[in-house]
Enzyme design. Structure first.
Site, short mmCIF file in Angstrom:
data_model
loop_
_atom_site.label_atom_id
_atom_site.label_comp_id
_atom_site.label_asym_id
_atom_site.label_seq_id
_atom_site.Cartn_x
_atom_site.Cartn_y
_atom_site.Cartn_z
N ASN A 8 0.75 -1.20 0.25
CA ASN A 8 0.21 0.40 0.34
C ASN A 8 0.85 1.19 -0.51
OD1 ASN A 8 -1.43 2.65 1.93
ND2 ASN A 8 -3.27 1.10 1.42
N HIS A 44 -5.49 4.18 -1.17
CA HIS A 44 -7.02 3.67 -1.22
C HIS A 44 -6.96 5.67 -1.64
CE1 HIS A 44 -9.56 3.41 2.11
NE2 HIS A 44 -10.27 4.47 1.45
N HIS A 51 -3.55 11.64 0.91
CA HIS A 51 -2.13 11.10 0.67
C HIS A 51 -2.23 10.63 -0.95
CE1 HIS A 51 -5.02 7.58 1.53
NE2 HIS A 51 -4.52 7.70 2.89
N GLU A 76 -8.81 0.61 -3.18
CA GLU A 76 -9.36 0.06 -1.64
C GLU A 76 -10.61 1.92 -1.74
OE1 GLU A 76 -7.01 0.06 0.75
OE2 GLU A 76 -6.71 -1.76 1.54
N HIS A 200 -4.74 -3.94 7.46
CA HIS A 200 -4.41 -3.29 8.05
C HIS A 200 -3.29 -3.44 9.63
CE1 HIS A 200 -6.79 1.01 9.04
NE2 HIS A 200 -5.84 0.81 10.21
C1 LIG Z 1 -8.52 -0.56 4.36
C2 LIG Z 1 -7.21 -0.64 4.84
O1 LIG Z 1 -7.61 -0.41 6.08
C3 LIG Z 1 -6.31 0.51 4.68
O2 LIG Z 1 -5.97 -0.07 3.91
C4 LIG Z 1 -6.53 1.67 4.15
O3 LIG Z 1 -6.43 2.44 3.01
C5 LIG Z 1 -5.81 3.01 5.24
O4 LIG Z 1 -6.23 3.81 5.38
P1 LIG Z 1 -4.71 4.75 5.21
O5 LIG Z 1 -3.75 4.88 4.34
O6 LIG Z 1 -5.47 6.16 4.77
O7 LIG Z 1 -5.36 5.04 6.74
N1 LIG Z 2 -5.78 -3.11 3.74
C1 LIG Z 2 -5.24 -2.61 4.45
C2 LIG Z 2 -3.85 -1.64 3.17
O1 LIG Z 2 -3.87 -1.37 2.49
C3 LIG Z 2 -2.45 -1.43 5.08
O2 LIG Z 2 -3.44 -1.27 5.98
P1 LIG Z 2 -1.92 -0.46 6.92
O3 LIG Z 2 -0.94 -2.04 6.91
O4 LIG Z 2 -2.31 0.53 5.90
O5 LIG Z 2 -2.50 -0.65 7.66
#
Ligand SMILES: CC(=O)[C@@H](O)[C@H](O)COP(=O)(O)O
Ligand SMILES: NCC(=O)COP(=O)(O)O
Length: 250
Positions: A8, A44, A51, A76, A200
């Site tokens: 991510n 996301h 971001h 997401e 997460h």
């Molecule tokens: C869905 C999830 O749990 C995360 O991928 C989310 O994208 C976190 O978002 P932030 O990085 O904005 O905290």
């Molecule tokens: N869906 C979870 C994600 O993409 C990243 O979550 P995190 O590792 O930033 O808490």
């Protein structure tokens, strides 16, 4: 079968946005992650673009298409018309729908499938008709009936919200309880043909127990903990560390 790692890039984008400058590069760090063997990239694009910016999306799509055609793009978001249009424009391999309010600091709960079934069904149908796999963010509370409703939406997978598990980093006894809850939810999904993702607050430390309990875990998407480690070990070595934690031989 090891769980696939999707990196991510939200936190990279958050750092980039501190200044009106193009570094750190979201696609540059994404490239390093994919070169190190990550199976895909996750973003996301929140409505306030705090971001990931909407303009990042075609750049990430092009990076994968041009240089890593076997990798996956996972977007997401909450299914507003704006988000759905972004998905249809950028054609990610997977869309993960989350029940986030625009004001939320981060994603902190899964769908209430009993309340949201009629909202999710047409959205899932629209995205799948556009060729995108659909995953739904779900609490790891062991609620088999909720999992059955998730299946009824037509979605391909659920993504287990592992935030509560991530928060047990200094309470081993609570970690065992959370793993049991997550495992029960995953087993219920697996039993009715739903794929299982997770995400997460996952880390190199807490991943092995999750992967061991859920051997059919398809994908983990990780950003915050992975980015923190990348500041210390570099992105390439961090991706290799997380891949090993996912059960891969690297
Ligand atoms: C869905 C999830 O749990 C995360 O991928 C989310 O994208 C976190 O978002 P932030 O990085 O904005 O905290
Ligand atoms: N869906 C979870 C994600 O993409 C990243 O979550 P995190 O590792 O930033 O808490």
């Amino acid at each position: 079968m090891p769980a696939k790692l999707s990196v991510n890039l939200n936190a990279i984008a958050m750092l980039r946005n501190r200044r009106d400058l193009p570094w750190p590069s979201v696609t540059g760090l994404g490239r390093i992650a994919l070169q190190a063997g990550a199976a895909g990239l996750t973003v996301h694009p929140r409505p306030d673009q705090r971001h990931i910016r909407f303009s990042d999306l075609p750049d990430i799509r092009a990076l994968i298409d041009d240089e890593f055609p076997h990798a996956e793009f996972n977007m997401e978001g909450y299914p507003t018309e704006e988000f759905l249009a972004l998905c249809e424009k950028n054609q990610p391999e997977q869309v993960t729908l989350v029940p986030d309010d625009p004001s939320q600091a981060t994603s902190d709960h899964g769908w209430n499938f009993r309340q949201s079934l009629d909202v999710l069904k047409p959205v899932v149908k629209r995205l799948k008709s556009g060729g995108m796999r659909v995953s739904l963010f779900a609490d790891g509370d062991g609620d088999a009936e909720a999992v059955a409703l998730a299946r009824e939406t037509g979605a391909d997978r659920i993504e287990l919200y592992t935030g509560p598990y991530g928060g047990t980093y200094d309470h081993p006894d609570k970690a065992i309880e959370e793993i049991a809850r997550l495992g029960a939810t995953a087993d219920a999904a697996h039993a009715i043909g739903l794929g299982v993702n997770a995400g997460h607050d996952l880390t190199v430390a807490n991943l092995p127990a999750l992967v061991k309990r859920i051997p059919y875990l398809a994908e983990v998407s990780i950003g915050h903990g992975l980015t923190a480690d990348a500041l210390e070990y570099g992105m390439a070595e961090t991706v290799r560390r997380f891949r090993r934690a996912c059960g891969e031989t690297v």
